[in-house]
Scaffold this active site. Structure first.
Site, PDB file in Angstrom:
ATOM      1  N   ASN A 139       0.858  -1.177   0.000  1.00 63.30           N
ATOM      2  CA  ASN A 139       0.000   0.000   0.000  1.00 63.30           C
ATOM      3  C   ASN A 139       0.904   1.240   0.000  1.00 63.30           C
ATOM      4  O   ASN A 139       1.845   1.322   0.781  1.00 63.30           O
ATOM      5  CB  ASN A 139      -0.933  -0.005   1.212  1.00 63.30           C
ATOM      6  CG  ASN A 139      -2.028   1.026   1.077  1.00 63.30           C
ATOM      7  OD1 ASN A 139      -1.764   2.217   0.972  1.00 63.30           O
ATOM      8  ND2 ASN A 139      -3.262   0.564   1.076  1.00 63.30           N
ATOM      9  N   GLN A 140       0.605   2.189  -0.851  1.00 70.19           N
ATOM     10  CA  GLN A 140       1.451   3.374  -1.013  1.00 70.19           C
ATOM     11  C   GLN A 140       1.087   4.522  -0.071  1.00 70.19           C
ATOM     12  O   GLN A 140       1.676   5.596  -0.140  1.00 70.19           O
ATOM     13  CB  GLN A 140       1.369   3.860  -2.463  1.00 70.19           C
ATOM     14  CG  GLN A 140       1.913   2.865  -3.452  1.00 70.19           C
ATOM     15  CD  GLN A 140       1.747   3.325  -4.894  1.00 70.19           C
ATOM     16  OE1 GLN A 140       0.776   3.982  -5.243  1.00 70.19           O
ATOM     17  NE2 GLN A 140       2.705   2.968  -5.732  1.00 70.19           N
TER      18      GLN A 140
END
Length: 163
Positions: free
Chosen positions: A38-39
């Site tokens: 997840n960024q």
């Protein structure tokens, strides 16, 4: 029914990032945006001009976000879901966003919606006087935009709003 994570915001919160509902990794670890792909934390770090943010221990990430007046929460309080995809959410119970935010975070001015589902359930907050921003999802499942493209769409939320 799956239960979401508690809100991480207080009276000093000026910017709120609202997700949809925690993924499996986040629920297991009881941490916002815990999936390693997840960024979210990279995006937030870049917006806060803190390149180290994503590498810090979770508690330190939360302190850094709070120090910049940034809070975290999700629009969905509880739901049924197999896996982590928003498309699989059923029987969603939405958090009482407007009332809670008004009482808890009087300095809150801007809300960024991390993905389409959070936008769908929360965009009405504009009617309560908040500036709202529809952001591309930081999820690894949202791969139509690369990191730099997402960052360009996240930055306006933070423009002229940081301490």
């Amino acid at each position: 029914m799956l239960q979401g994570l508690p809100p991480l915001l207080d009276a000093s919160t000026r910017i709120l990032l609202l997700g949809s509902f925690p993924g499996v990794a986040s629920l297991v670890q009881a941490q916002y945006y815990a999936h390693p792909r997840n960024q979210f934390w990279r995006l937030l770090g870049a917006c806060l001009d803190d390149a180290q943010l994503a590498t810090l221990p979770y508690a330190e990430r939360l302190r850094a976000a709070a120090a910049h007046g940034v809070g975290l929460w999700d629009v969905v309080a509880e739901c049924r879901r197999e896996g982590s995809l928003d498309a699989a959410i059923m029987d969603a119970q939405v958090n009482p966003l407007a009332a809670y935010l008004r009482d808890t975070s009087p300095r809150l001015a801007r809300i960024g919606f991390n993905g389409a589902l959070s936008w769908k359930h929360g965009q009405h907050l504009a009617e309560h006087g908040y500036q709202v921003f529809k952001l591309p999802s930081s999820s690894p499942a949202a791969a139509s935009l690369n990191f730099e493209q997402k960052l360009a769409l996240w930055r306006p939320l933070f423009a002229d709003a940081l301490t």
